[in-house]
Design a protein around this motif. Structure first.
Motif, PDB file in Angstrom:
ATOM      1  N   SER A  11       0.822  -1.283   0.112  1.00 12.81           N
ATOM      2  CA  SER A  11      -0.059   0.086   0.021  1.00 12.81           C
ATOM      3  C   SER A  11       0.885   1.319   0.122  1.00 12.81           C
ATOM      4  O   SER A  11       0.400   2.373  -0.320  1.00 12.81           O
ATOM      5  N   ARG A  12       2.174   1.231   0.349  1.00 13.30           N
ATOM      6  CA  ARG A  12       3.199   2.243   0.482  1.00 13.30           C
ATOM      7  C   ARG A  12       4.504   1.889   0.518  1.00 13.30           C
ATOM      8  O   ARG A  12       4.688   0.657   0.589  1.00 13.30           O
ATOM      9  N   GLY A  13       5.512   3.018   0.598  1.00 16.09           N
ATOM     10  CA  GLY A  13       6.721   2.875   0.520  1.00 16.09           C
ATOM     11  C   GLY A  13       7.363   1.659  -0.685  1.00 16.09           C
ATOM     12  O   GLY A  13       6.879   1.958  -1.797  1.00 16.09           O
ATOM     13  N   PHE A  14       8.267   0.875  -0.281  1.00 12.13           N
ATOM     14  CA  PHE A  14       8.906   0.143  -1.373  1.00 12.13           C
ATOM     15  C   PHE A  14       7.911  -0.713  -1.893  1.00 12.13           C
ATOM     16  O   PHE A  14       8.046  -1.019  -3.065  1.00 12.13           O
ATOM     17  N   GLY A  15       6.983  -1.248  -1.269  1.00  8.01           N
ATOM     18  CA  GLY A  15       6.057  -2.203  -1.671  1.00  8.01           C
ATOM     19  C   GLY A  15       5.399  -1.666  -2.811  1.00  8.01           C
ATOM     20  O   GLY A  15       5.173  -2.387  -4.046  1.00  8.01           O
ATOM     21  N   ASN A  83       7.333  -8.057   2.247  1.00  6.68           N
ATOM     22  CA  ASN A  83       8.019  -6.615   2.475  1.00  6.68           C
ATOM     23  C   ASN A  83       7.047  -5.968   3.728  1.00  6.68           C
ATOM     24  O   ASN A  83       7.446  -4.847   4.299  1.00  6.68           O
ATOM     25  N   ALA A  84       5.996  -6.493   4.007  1.00  9.13           N
ATOM     26  CA  ALA A  84       5.205  -5.990   5.307  1.00  9.13           C
ATOM     27  C   ALA A  84       5.908  -5.870   6.301  1.00  9.13           C
ATOM     28  O   ALA A  84       6.585  -7.001   6.933  1.00  9.13           O
ATOM     29  N   GLY A  85       5.966  -4.581   7.248  1.00 12.62           N
ATOM     30  CA  GLY A  85       6.591  -4.560   8.210  1.00 12.62           C
ATOM     31  C   GLY A  85       6.622  -2.918   8.635  1.00 12.62           C
ATOM     32  O   GLY A  85       5.947  -2.217   8.051  1.00 12.62           O
ATOM     33  N   PHE A  86       7.225  -2.827   9.832  1.00 16.44           N
ATOM     34  CA  PHE A  86       7.034  -1.321  10.416  1.00 16.44           C
ATOM     35  C   PHE A  86       8.410  -1.013  11.510  1.00 16.44           C
ATOM     36  O   PHE A  86       9.060  -2.051  11.725  1.00 16.44           O
ATOM     37  N   GLY A  87       8.772   0.118  11.648  1.00 16.23           N
ATOM     38  CA  GLY A  87       9.962   0.489  12.659  1.00 16.23           C
ATOM     39  C   GLY A  87       9.128   0.715  13.902  1.00 16.23           C
ATOM     40  O   GLY A  87       8.276   1.489  14.249  1.00 16.23           O
ATOM     41  N   GLY A 216      18.409   7.235   1.546  1.00 17.06           N
ATOM     42  CA  GLY A 216      18.393   7.139  -0.018  1.00 17.06           C
ATOM     43  C   GLY A 216      17.208   7.439  -0.366  1.00 17.06           C
ATOM     44  O   GLY A 216      16.134   7.796   0.589  1.00 17.06           O
ATOM     45  N   LYS A 217      17.099   7.545  -1.852  1.00 22.45           N
ATOM     46  CA  LYS A 217      15.957   7.971  -2.320  1.00 22.45           C
ATOM     47  C   LYS A 217      15.247   6.709  -2.837  1.00 22.45           C
ATOM     48  O   LYS A 217      15.802   5.593  -3.703  1.00 22.45           O
ATOM     49  N   PRO A 218      14.101   6.297  -2.356  1.00 26.21           N
ATOM     50  CA  PRO A 218      13.065   4.931  -2.642  1.00 26.21           C
ATOM     51  C   PRO A 218      13.243   4.789  -4.083  1.00 26.21           C
ATOM     52  O   PRO A 218      13.520   3.523  -4.491  1.00 26.21           O
ATOM     53  N   GLU A 219      12.930   5.907  -4.976  1.00 23.12           N
ATOM     54  CA  GLU A 219      12.912   5.420  -6.397  1.00 23.12           C
ATOM     55  C   GLU A 219      14.013   4.849  -7.058  1.00 23.12           C
ATOM     56  O   GLU A 219      14.018   4.318  -7.954  1.00 23.12           O
TER      57      GLU A 219
END
Length: 272
Positions: A11-15, A83-87, A216-219
């Motif tokens: 739904s967001r981020g790297f995924g 990929n699912a996870g959180f900090g 870093g830049k995710p893109e």
């Protein structure tokens, strides 16, 4: 030839970023998210090439149902991106039982459930690539991220073992180990402990040590991840970002030197 990829936490981020890149080049993607509405833009743009699935990876039964649904829908799953996870940010002493358990439930057990669900499918296919999104903090540690570090160390230990167990079935395993990137990991997705003032100097030093260039830049990760997916012999450990490699190299060099310094004592402890 196009591939079918299952991505958790899409739904967001790297995924989300990697899902778009894969769909853009013609792959099929089963994308999971706790809030399925967050995947509407993918469906509107890529139509039948994307299968949105509502999923909380903490629910083991739901995980198996979702993975089997994706396999039945597309006919196969070539790649899993776990990929699912959180900090979780805070000193170890500050961390509540609920926070610690929630961190491990999602980052480790959730990943384990998806891994267990995908193995029989890939084993029957005789091929597959399990990609675990870990962190370079599964190889080294940083202060005020103790439970997060622990969750990623657990992921690395699990996945290294997994690689040796499933190799003969034609299944490959890779650990993506990014340094810090400007995703929601440290923002909206993060959980903060209740601060204890005795740790304020450590937190301040940690914050001051991170420059804008540290993130870093995710893109910029997209091409690297596509290369990993397409590699005939992908690495088990795959660092992302320019901070990860020198950080890991320094820590491992120091670790080896420490082992060497205590080698005689360690050897004598064997007893014969």
């Amino acid at each position: 030839m196009s591939k079918t990829i299952l991505i958790t936490g899409a739904s967001r981020g790297f995924g989300k970023l990697w899902a778009k890149a894969l769909l853009e080049r013609g792959d099929k993607v089963a994308a999971t998210a706790r809030n399925i509405e967050d995947l509407n833009d993918l469906v509107q743009t890529y139509g039948d090439a994307v299968l949105p699935i509502r999923l909380d990876v903490n629910d083991r039964e739901a995980v198996f149902t979702a993975v089997n649904h994706a396999n039945k829908h597309f006919g196969r799953i070539d790649v899993l991106i776990n990929n699912a996870g959180f900090g979780l940010f805070g000193a170890i002493e500050e961390t509540t039982e609920q926070q610690a358990r929630a961190q491990m439930e999602t980052n480790f057990f959730g990943l384990l459930w998806v891994t267990q669900a995908i193995i029989p499918i890939m084993r029957e296919q005789g091929s597959g690539h399990i990609i675990q999104v870990s962190s370079f903090l599964g190889l080294v540690t940083l202060p005020v991220l103790g439970i997060y570090n622990a969750s990623k160390y657990a992921v690395n230990g699990l996945s290294e073992t997994l690689a040796s167990e499933v190799k003969s079935f034609g299944i490959k395993v890779s650990l993506i180990e990014p340094n810090g990137f400007s995703t929601d990991w440290s923002g909206a997705s993060a959980v903060q402990t209740e601060p204890n003032e005795v740790y304020a100097p450590i937190k301040q030093a940690f914050a001051e040590g991170a420059t804008p260039d540290s993130w870093g830049k995710p893109e910029a990760t997209t091409n690297a991840v596509l290369q990993l997916i397409d590699a005939e012999n992908p690495p088990l450990h795959f660092l992302l970002g320019k901070i990860a490699y020198p950080g890991v190299k320094q820590v491992y060099s120091e670790r080896l030197a420490e082992f060497e310094a205590w080698k005689e004592v360690s050897t004598e402890a064997h007893g014969h």
